[in-house]
Design a protein around this motif. Structure first.
Motif, short mmCIF file in Angstrom:
data_model
loop_
_atom_site.label_atom_id
_atom_site.label_comp_id
_atom_site.label_asym_id
_atom_site.label_seq_id
_atom_site.Cartn_x
_atom_site.Cartn_y
_atom_site.Cartn_z
N ALA A 1 0.84 -1.20 0.00
CA ALA A 1 0.00 0.00 0.00
C ALA A 1 0.87 1.25 0.00
CB ALA A 1 -0.92 0.00 1.22
N TRP A 2 1.97 1.22 0.72
CA TRP A 2 2.88 2.37 0.74
C TRP A 2 3.60 2.53 -0.59
CZ3 TRP A 2 2.77 6.38 3.66
CH2 TRP A 2 2.25 6.30 4.94
N GLN A 3 3.92 1.40 -1.26
CA GLN A 3 4.54 1.50 -2.58
C GLN A 3 3.60 2.16 -3.58
OE1 GLN A 3 5.65 -2.71 -2.98
NE2 GLN A 3 7.80 -2.07 -3.13
N VAL A 4 2.32 1.76 -3.55
CA VAL A 4 1.33 2.37 -4.44
C VAL A 4 1.18 3.86 -4.12
CG1 VAL A 4 -1.11 2.38 -5.09
CG2 VAL A 4 0.09 0.20 -4.80
N SER A 5 1.12 4.18 -2.83
CA SER A 5 0.97 5.58 -2.42
C SER A 5 2.19 6.41 -2.84
CB SER A 5 0.79 5.67 -0.90
OG SER A 5 -0.39 5.01 -0.50
N LEU A 6 3.39 5.82 -2.70
CA LEU A 6 4.61 6.53 -3.10
C LEU A 6 4.64 6.73 -4.60
CD1 LEU A 6 7.30 7.74 -2.15
CD2 LEU A 6 8.34 5.48 -2.47
N PHE A 7 4.22 5.72 -5.35
CA PHE A 7 4.18 5.85 -6.81
C PHE A 7 3.23 6.96 -7.21
CE2 PHE A 7 2.57 4.65 -11.04
CZ PHE A 7 3.76 4.50 -11.72
N PHE A 8 2.04 6.97 -6.60
CA PHE A 8 1.07 8.03 -6.90
C PHE A 8 1.62 9.39 -6.49
CE2 PHE A 8 -2.68 10.63 -6.41
CZ PHE A 8 -3.54 10.18 -7.39
N GLY A 9 2.27 9.45 -5.33
CA GLY A 9 2.80 10.71 -4.84
C GLY A 9 3.92 11.26 -5.70
N LEU A 10 4.86 10.40 -6.09
CA LEU A 10 5.98 10.85 -6.93
C LEU A 10 5.49 11.29 -8.31
CD1 LEU A 10 8.70 8.22 -6.00
CD2 LEU A 10 8.76 10.67 -5.51
N THR A 11 4.50 10.58 -8.84
CA THR A 11 3.90 10.99 -10.11
C THR A 11 3.36 12.41 -10.00
OG1 THR A 11 3.29 8.74 -10.75
CG2 THR A 11 2.01 10.53 -11.73
N SER A 12 2.59 12.67 -8.94
CA SER A 12 2.01 13.99 -8.74
C SER A 12 3.08 15.04 -8.49
CB SER A 12 1.03 13.95 -7.56
OG SER A 12 0.01 13.00 -7.77
N LEU A 13 4.11 14.68 -7.71
CA LEU A 13 5.18 15.61 -7.39
C LEU A 13 5.89 16.08 -8.65
CD1 LEU A 13 7.03 16.99 -5.30
CD2 LEU A 13 8.34 14.86 -5.17
N ILE A 14 6.28 15.14 -9.51
CA ILE A 14 7.00 15.47 -10.74
C ILE A 14 6.11 16.29 -11.68
CG2 ILE A 14 8.05 14.49 -12.83
CD1 ILE A 14 8.76 12.03 -10.96
N TYR A 15 4.86 15.84 -11.83
CA TYR A 15 3.96 16.52 -12.76
C TYR A 15 3.72 17.97 -12.34
CZ TYR A 15 -0.27 17.72 -15.34
OH TYR A 15 -1.20 18.35 -16.14
N TYR A 16 3.47 18.20 -11.07
CA TYR A 16 3.12 19.55 -10.64
C TYR A 16 4.32 20.47 -10.52
CZ TYR A 16 -1.63 17.98 -10.19
OH TYR A 16 -2.88 17.50 -10.49
N ILE A 17 5.51 19.92 -10.35
CA ILE A 17 6.71 20.76 -10.48
C ILE A 17 6.81 21.28 -11.91
CG2 ILE A 17 9.24 20.71 -10.57
CD1 ILE A 17 9.21 18.88 -8.14
N CYS A 18 6.60 20.37 -12.85
CA CYS A 18 6.69 20.77 -14.27
C CYS A 18 5.56 21.73 -14.65
CB CYS A 18 6.65 19.53 -15.16
SG CYS A 18 8.07 18.43 -14.96
N VAL A 19 4.34 21.45 -14.17
CA VAL A 19 3.21 22.33 -14.45
C VAL A 19 3.47 23.74 -13.91
CG1 VAL A 19 0.82 22.81 -13.75
CG2 VAL A 19 1.41 20.60 -14.71
N SER A 20 4.08 23.80 -12.71
CA SER A 20 4.28 25.10 -12.07
C SER A 20 5.37 25.92 -12.73
CB SER A 20 4.63 24.89 -10.59
OG SER A 20 3.60 24.24 -9.91
N TRP A 21 6.49 25.27 -13.09
CA TRP A 21 7.69 26.04 -13.44
C TRP A 21 8.21 25.83 -14.86
CZ3 TRP A 21 7.72 29.85 -10.52
CH2 TRP A 21 7.45 29.77 -9.15
N LEU A 22 7.56 24.99 -15.65
CA LEU A 22 7.98 24.85 -17.05
C LEU A 22 7.94 26.19 -17.78
CD1 LEU A 22 8.74 23.26 -19.60
CD2 LEU A 22 6.31 22.73 -19.90
N PRO A 23 6.84 26.99 -17.67
CA PRO A 23 6.85 28.27 -18.37
C PRO A 23 7.98 29.19 -17.94
CG PRO A 23 4.62 27.69 -17.69
CD PRO A 23 5.54 26.72 -17.01
N ALA A 24 8.32 29.18 -16.64
CA ALA A 24 9.41 30.03 -16.16
C ALA A 24 10.75 29.61 -16.76
CB ALA A 24 9.48 29.98 -14.63
#
Length: 406
Positions: A213-236
Motif C-alpha cells: 500500500a505504501w509503494q502504491v501511495s509513493l508511486f502516486f505521490g511521486l507521479t504527482s510531485l513530478i507533474y506539478y513541479i513541471c506544471v508550475s515552473w515549465l513556463p518560467a
C-alpha cells in the motif's frame, strides 16, 4: 420505455462525469503560464509564487482522507454538488487580484477539486461497473484536453484590452458552473447505494501497515510531485531560455494535452496484463527523458514537454489502476484511494515551493529539472514494486488474472 429511460439517464450521468472532469486540472494548472505575471503584479518571491500551485495539492492531501466521511454524511450526489460550488467560488475569489484572495481562493477551489478527485472514480465504479476502463480513459482525456486549453488561452485572455490575470483566471468559472448545472438532476437521486464511498475497514489487513500500500501511495505521490513541479515552473524555465510567454503557454498546453493520450490506449491494454512492472519502468523512463531534456536542451522544449506529458500521464493512469488491482474489494480500494491521494498530494504539495526555493538558491531553472530527473528514478523503483501481480495481504504473486479489477 423503461429501458430507454435508464439508457438516457446513463448518458446524462456520463456527460456530467466528463463535465466534472474538466474541473479537475484546468482551474489550477492553467495558472502556470501566468505565474511570473502574478509574481510581478503582487511582488511575490519565487517560493511564494510556488504556493499558487502548491496550495491546491496541499488541500488535496488534507481533504482527500475526509471525503468518504463527507460522502457518507451528505450522500455522494450532494457531496459532489457541494464540491462543484466550492470550486466555482474559489475561482471567483481568486480572480479578485489581491494576495489574500489569490491564496484564499486557491485553497477553496483546491478543497472542491479534492472532493471531486476522490468521488469520481467511485462514482464510475458504482454506476458504470461494465465500462470502467472506457469511461476512465474518457475522463482522463477530458482532464488533459481542458487543462491544455486553459494553459493555451489564459495568456491571450490576460492581454485582452482592459483585462489582467485576474479576469483571465476568472473565466475558468464557466467549467464548474456548467458541470454544476448538469449535475442538478443527480441531486434528486439521493438513495443510490453508497458502497463505492464506504471506507470502513474490511478484513484484518491494515493498509497503513502494508508495504505494498505504501509503494502504491509513493508511486502516486511521486507521479504527482513530478507533474506539478513541471506544471508550475515549465513556463518560467522557457521564458528564461528566450521563449515568449505565449510560446511557453503553448508548450505548457502541449505537455498537458500529451498527458491525456495514455488514457486512450493504456487502460484497455492494462486490463489484460497480470504484471505491470515493465510498463511502470518504461513510462517512468519517458518522463525522465523529458525532465533531463529540459535541463540540458531547453530549446527543444516541445519534444521534452510531450515526453513529460506522456510519461506522467501514463504513470497517473497506472497509479489509479494500481488502486483497483492491488486491492480485494471496493471498500478496500476506496480506502487505498484515500490513503494514496492523501499521502501523494501532501508529498506533491511541497514540490512547487521547494522547486522555487531551489531556483532562488541556485539562480537556475535547470537545477529544478535535474532534481525532477532524480525523482523519476525513484518513481521507476516505486512502480516496479507496485506493478507486481500481488494484492494487499498476499506474500507472493497471485496466479489468478485481475482482469476487470479496474
Amino acid at each position: 420505455m423503461k429501458g430507454s429511460s435508464v439508457f438516457k439517464n446513463e448518458i446524462t450521468l456520463a456527460i456530467s462525469i466528463l463535465l466534472i472532469a474538466t474541473c479537475l486540472r484546468a482551474p489550477f494548472t492553467s495558472m502556470g503560464p501566468l505565474l511570473e505575471t502574478i509574481q510581478a503584479s503582487l511582488h511575490l518571491s519565487t517560493a511564494a509564487a510556488g504556493l499558487v500551485n502548491a496550495l491546491p495539492l496541499l488541500a488535496f492531501g488534507t481533504v482527500s482522507p475526509l471525503v468518504p466521511w463527507i460522502a457518507r454524511r451528505l450522500g455522494l450526489e450532494r457531496a459532489m454538488g457541494l464540491a462543484l460550488v466550492l470550486t466555482g467560488c474559489g475561482i471567483v475569489l481568486r480572480s479578485f487580484g489581491t494576495i489574500w484572495s489569490l491564496f484564499a481562493g486557491t485553497v477553496v477551489l483546491g478543497c472542491g477539486i479534492a472532493v471531486c478527485n476522490v468521488l469520481l472514480p467511485g462514482l464510475v465504479k458504482r454506476d458504470f461497473p461494465n465500462s470502467i476502463p472506457r469511461l476512465t480513459a474518457l475522463y482522463a482525456l477530458t482532464m488533459g484536453v481542458s487543462g491544455a486549453l486553459g494553459s493555451v488561452l489564459v495568456v491571450p485572455l490576460s492581454e485582452f484590452p482592459g483585462w489582467d490575470w485576474g479576469w483571465a483566471s476568472g473565466t475558468l468559472f464557466i467549467l464548474p458552473f456548467i458541470a454544476a448545472i448538469s449535475w442538478i438532476p443527480q441531486l434528486a437521486d439521493g438513495n443510490k447505494e453508497k458502497t463505492a464511498v464506504q471506507v470502513k475497514p474490511t478484513g484484518k489487513v491494515s493498509l497503513w501497515g502494508s508495504f505494498l500500500a505504501w509503494q502504491v501511495s509513493l508511486f502516486f505521490g511521486l507521479t504527482s510531485l513530478i507533474y506539478y513541479i513541471c506544471v508550475s515552473w515549465l513556463p518560467a524555465l522557457l521564458t528564461s531560455a528566450g521563449f515568449t510567454e505565449a510560446q511557453a503557454g503553448n508548450v505548457h498546453g502541449l505537455m498537458q494535452l500529451a498527458s491525456a493520450i495514455p488514457g486512450l490506449f493504456l487502460i484497455p491494454v492494462l486490463k489484460w496484463m497480470k504484471d505491470q512492472r515493465l510498463v511502470a519502468v518504461v513510462v517512468s523512463g519517458i518522463a525522465l527523458t523529458g525532465t533531463a531534456g529540459l535541463a540540458l536542451f531547453p530549446q527543444w522544449a516541445a519534444i521534452w514537454g510531450i515526453c513529460i506529458g506522456l510519461g506522467t500521464g501514463a504513470t497517473l493512469v497506472l497509479g489509479l489502476v494500481f488502486i483497483g488491482l492491488r486491492t480485494h474489494n471496493i471498500a478496500q480500494a476506496a480506502s487505498l484511494s484515500g490513503m494514496a491521494q492523501g499521502f501523494g498530494y501532501l508529498l506533491a504539495s511541497g514540490g512547487p515551493v521547494c522547486a522555487g526555493a531551489i531556483h532562488d538558491l541556485t539562480g537556475s531553472w535547470s537545477a529544478v529539472f535535474y532534481a525532477s530527473t532524480v525523482l523519476c528514478v525513484f518513481l521507476a523503483l516505486a512502480g516496479w514494486g507496485s506493478g507486481r501481480n500481488i494484492r494487499i495481504g498476499e506474500t507472493r504473486s497471485n496466479p489468478v488474472s485481475h482482469t476487470g479489477a479496474v
